[in-house]
Enzyme design. Structure first.
Site, mmCIF file in Angstrom:
data_model
loop_
_atom_site.group_PDB
_atom_site.id
_atom_site.type_symbol
_atom_site.label_atom_id
_atom_site.label_comp_id
_atom_site.label_asym_id
_atom_site.label_seq_id
_atom_site.Cartn_x
_atom_site.Cartn_y
_atom_site.Cartn_z
ATOM 1 N N HIS A 56 19.635 34.714 -69.537
ATOM 2 C CA HIS A 56 21.083 34.760 -69.774
ATOM 3 C C HIS A 56 21.503 35.991 -70.583
ATOM 4 O O HIS A 56 22.682 36.339 -70.608
ATOM 5 C CB HIS A 56 21.561 33.466 -70.443
ATOM 6 C CG HIS A 56 21.204 33.313 -71.884
ATOM 7 N ND1 HIS A 56 20.144 32.543 -72.317
ATOM 8 C CD2 HIS A 56 21.767 33.817 -73.004
ATOM 9 C CE1 HIS A 56 20.084 32.581 -73.635
ATOM 10 N NE2 HIS A 56 21.062 33.348 -74.082
ATOM 11 N N ASP A 86 15.019 30.364 -67.748
ATOM 12 C CA ASP A 86 15.763 31.266 -68.625
ATOM 13 C C ASP A 86 14.874 32.375 -69.178
ATOM 14 O O ASP A 86 15.008 32.786 -70.330
ATOM 15 C CB ASP A 86 16.438 30.502 -69.772
ATOM 16 C CG ASP A 86 17.551 31.310 -70.428
ATOM 17 O OD1 ASP A 86 18.052 32.257 -69.793
ATOM 18 O OD2 ASP A 86 17.912 31.012 -71.576
ATOM 19 N N SER A 163 18.809 35.129 -78.925
ATOM 20 C CA SER A 163 18.237 34.785 -77.630
ATOM 21 C C SER A 163 17.320 35.886 -77.116
ATOM 22 O O SER A 163 17.698 37.056 -77.051
ATOM 23 C CB SER A 163 19.348 34.544 -76.609
ATOM 24 O OG SER A 163 20.010 33.334 -76.862
#
Length: 319
Positions: A56, A86, A163
């Site tokens: 993402h 992911d 992230s």
């Protein structure tokens, strides 16, 4: 990792109405184009510039720029991304780079130190510390049922921008990939285990994509409480209080064609005992597309073996 993407706003439906053209002519406003910028983290897994991050972070990116710890800013190329786990991989043109050391996944235990490094809220080189508060959190438990990962849970602060960054143990070895997947998580963060991330990264670098085996069933863990709930809310009459109950078989899926039914209780896969739905997912994920899986199921008190051939997970259906 800085990612930019161009986004075009479509015209409102009102501008397309004949009445609008009557008053304002045929010339319509030009759709507005803007540039969105996103910031995430990543870590180098090879000296020649292979980088692991979250999918993402780089999703839909037109341009990716990697800023190294020594201040260098280099263009990056997204080699591949896997929305199901992911995980994404980026390549920069550089040599002799410092790399991380992956931890032994068997040594990851609840209570050990966890150190998160990343770029939360744009504040680069931020380090937060906590402990591993749980392991093997299923994607359903975490609230992201479209993913196929058993997450590490930590109380080390993980915020947007973290992230893709590493979660380390006290020896500085990478135990997971931080992912800010729950905006409402207070004091809880989640990471993709490094063995899962490394396996996906290797496939992305070699093939550019990942195929995930897919059976096409929905399952729940049987307990005395879920048994009573199922029996009250459905036509099923479940007698067992342990096992993995199939509550739905998707039409035209591999399981549908193999003859699995709602109400079947999975007991073994290829001879290995199954107690939880997460174990079914692990066994399927560890298999290959097109390879037969032998499922031993309890069907109305009778033991049967069903041969299922997994197909590639239909990623397009994730939206």
């Amino acid at each position: 990792i800085n990612a930019t993407r161009k986004v075009t706003n479509s015209l409102p439906e009102a501008f397309k109405h004949p009445l609008f053209r009557r008053f304002f002519g045929e010339e319509q406003p030009i759709p507005e184009e803007r540039v969105e910028r996103g910031t995430g983290s990543g870590f180098i897994i090879s000296a020649d510039g292979r980088i692991l991050t979250n999918a993402h972070v780089v999703e839909g990116a037109d341009r990716v720029t990697v800023v190294l710890n020594d201040g260098r800013s280099l263009p990056g190329k997204v080699i591949g991304a896997d929305a199901v786990t992911d995980v994404a991989v980026v390549k920069i043109e550089a040599n002799g780079l410092p790399t991380v050391t992956p931890a032994n996944p068997d040594n990851i235990v609840v209570g050990q130190w966890a150190i998160a490094i990343g770029n939360p809220l744009g504040l680069d080189n931020t380090v937060t510390v906590g402990i591993i508060s749980a392991t093997d959190r299923s994607s359903a438990q975490v609230g992201v049922p479209d993913k196929r990962v058993n997450f590490i849970q930590t109380d080390a602060a993980i915020n947007p921008g973290n992230s893709g960054g590493p979660l380390l143990n006290a020896e500085g070895e990478v135990i997971g990939v931080n992912t800010a997947i729950r905006s409402d998580a207070q004091g809880l963060g989640f990471a993709i285990p490094i063995d899962t991330a490394a396996r996906i990264a290797n496939k992305l670098f070699t093939r550019g994509r990942v195929e995930h085996p897919f059976l096409g069933i929905q399952m729940i863990d049987l307990t005395p409480a879920t048994k009573e709930e199922v029996n009250q809310e459905t036509k099923l009459k479940i007698q067992q209080e342990q096992g993995v109950l199939i509550v739905r078989v998707i039409r035209r899926s591999p399981s549908y064609r193999a003859g699995l039914r709602e109400g079947d209780i999975i007991q073994k896969i290829d001879g290995r005992q199954i107690r939880k739905a997460s174990e079914v997912q692990e066994r399927v994920e560890a298999s290959d597309v097109g390879t037969v899986l032998n499922l031993e199921v309890n069907r109305n008190g009778k033991i049967e073996t069903v041969r299922v051939v997994p197909e590639a997970f239909p990623v397009d259906e994730l939206g």
